[in-house]
Enzyme design. Structure first.
Site: not given
Ligand code: 5GP
Length: 138
Positions: A102, A104
């Site tokens: 993903h 951001h």
């Molecule tokens: P990472 O830390 O893997 O780069 O980012 C994961 C992102 O997913 C985090 O910013 C977190 O807030 C988001 N996230 C976690 N669970 C969910 C969810 O159930 N729905 C959505 N829309 N975002 C989520």
């Protein structure tokens, strides 16, 4: 590590979990981050079952990044944001917490800090309002 199809983004793609959607096409989906670091924090994911950048099919990655560009422009317009930060984490050691690739998209303004990980769930009415603003700017 093998792709875990029980991760939350895989569930969102299968409509087993809800999401405030912003944009969708054959290859990717954009939706609001449920624990936003700043207002307008949006995520773009490929529909392909891909854990991280290293494992991404280059063609799918190309189509996804084009949609990151498209959604980032809408986020910038919707939030009248002078700066846009794109972040993408690979592996636990880098801070990745959801193991589906993903990107951001974070609106940034001078003097407004965004922490790397927010821990508070946003108000759902607010998230739907933000998603609608971005959809209108697309
Ligand atoms: P990472 O830390 O893997 O780069 O980012 C994961 C992102 O997913 C985090 O910013 C977190 O807030 C988001 N996230 C976690 N669970 C969910 C969810 O159930 N729905 C959505 N829309 N975002 C989520």
């Amino acid at each position: 590590m093998a792709y875990d199809d029980q991760n939350i983004f895989a569930k969102i793609l299968r409509a087993e979990a809800p999401a405030f959607k912003v944009y969708e096409d054959e290859f990717s989906l954009a939706f609001m981050d449920v624990m936003p670091q700043v207002d307008g924090h949006t995520l773009v994911i490929p529909k392909d079952a891909t854990e991280n950048l290293h494992e991404a099919d280059p063609e799918i990655l190309g189509l996804t990044i084009v949609n990151v560009q498209k959604v980032a422009a809408a986020v910038k317009k919707a939030f009248d944001s002078p700066g846009i930060m794109i972040a993408q984490l690979n592996g636990k050691a880098a801070g990745q917490t959801v193991f589906h690739l993903h990107f951001h998209i974070l609106p940034r303004k001078d003097g407004l800090d965004a922490s790397m990980h927010a821990r508070e769930m946003a108000d759902f009415t607010l998230l739907e309002d933000h998603a609608a603003r971005i959809r209108a700017a697309l």
